[in-house]
Design a protein around this motif. Structure first.
Motif, PDB file in Angstrom:
ATOM      1  N   SER A  25       8.977  -0.313   1.375  1.00  0.00           N
ATOM      2  CA  SER A  25       8.311   0.138   0.147  1.00  0.00           C
ATOM      3  C   SER A  25       9.161   1.278  -0.406  1.00  0.00           C
ATOM      4  O   SER A  25       8.942   2.439  -0.089  1.00  0.00           O
TER       5      SER A  25
ATOM      6  N   GLY B 236       1.331  -3.221   2.568  1.00  0.00           N
ATOM      7  CA  GLY B 236       2.359  -2.196   2.441  1.00  0.00           C
ATOM      8  C   GLY B 236       2.223  -1.408   1.151  1.00  0.00           C
ATOM      9  O   GLY B 236       2.387  -0.186   1.144  1.00  0.00           O
ATOM     10  N   ASP B 237       1.890  -2.101   0.050  1.00  0.00           N
ATOM     11  CA  ASP B 237       1.670  -1.413  -1.222  1.00  0.00           C
ATOM     12  C   ASP B 237       0.540  -0.396  -1.090  1.00  0.00           C
ATOM     13  O   ASP B 237       0.667   0.749  -1.531  1.00  0.00           O
TER      14      ASP B 237
ATOM     15  N   VAL C 284       2.094   2.676  -3.345  1.00  0.00           N
ATOM     16  CA  VAL C 284       3.109   2.342  -4.350  1.00  0.00           C
ATOM     17  C   VAL C 284       2.538   1.253  -5.267  1.00  0.00           C
ATOM     18  O   VAL C 284       1.553   0.602  -4.928  1.00  0.00           O
TER      19      VAL C 284
ATOM     20  N   GLN D 177       1.465   2.597   1.544  1.00  0.00           N
ATOM     21  CA  GLN D 177       2.435   3.575   1.056  1.00  0.00           C
ATOM     22  C   GLN D 177       2.075   4.103  -0.335  1.00  0.00           C
ATOM     23  O   GLN D 177       2.813   4.918  -0.894  1.00  0.00           O
TER      24      GLN D 177
ATOM     25  N   SER E  86       5.598  -3.744  -5.033  1.00  0.00           N
ATOM     26  CA  SER E  86       6.764  -2.917  -4.679  1.00  0.00           C
ATOM     27  C   SER E  86       7.261  -3.158  -3.262  1.00  0.00           C
ATOM     28  O   SER E  86       8.430  -2.936  -2.966  1.00  0.00           O
ATOM     29  N   SER E  87       6.380  -3.593  -2.369  1.00  0.00           N
ATOM     30  CA  SER E  87       6.736  -3.740  -0.950  1.00  0.00           C
ATOM     31  C   SER E  87       7.242  -5.153  -0.663  1.00  0.00           C
ATOM     32  O   SER E  87       6.716  -6.133  -1.202  1.00  0.00           O
TER      33      SER E  87
END
Length: 67
Positions: free
Chosen positions: A46, A16-17, A22, A20, A26-27
């Motif tokens: 996220s 996910g990090d 980020v 997205q 963060s996720s």
């Protein structure tokens, strides 16, 4: 979050990090839907963005899509 192995949750959070774009860490997984066998769909947050992660119990991410 219950319902998915820790390895699957960690793998989806890391992906996910990346997905997205980020900062690392963060996720977070917010919900899980068992898909039968050893497969899960995990919704990852996220920030304001959400992603749908298809993963096996041992953390093999099969796909990541916007949600």
């Amino acid at each position: 979050m219950r319902g998915a192995p820790a390895a699957a949750q960690r793998a989806c959070a890391r992906r996910g990090d990346e997905f997205q774009n980020v900062p690392a860490g963060s996720s977070v997984p917010v919900s899980v839907y068992p898909q039968g066998g050893d497969r899960y769909e995990i919704i990852v947050a996220s920030g304001h963005y959400r992603s749908r992660c298809s993963v096996t119990g041992n953390g093999n991410v099969m796909s990541m899509d916007p949600y």
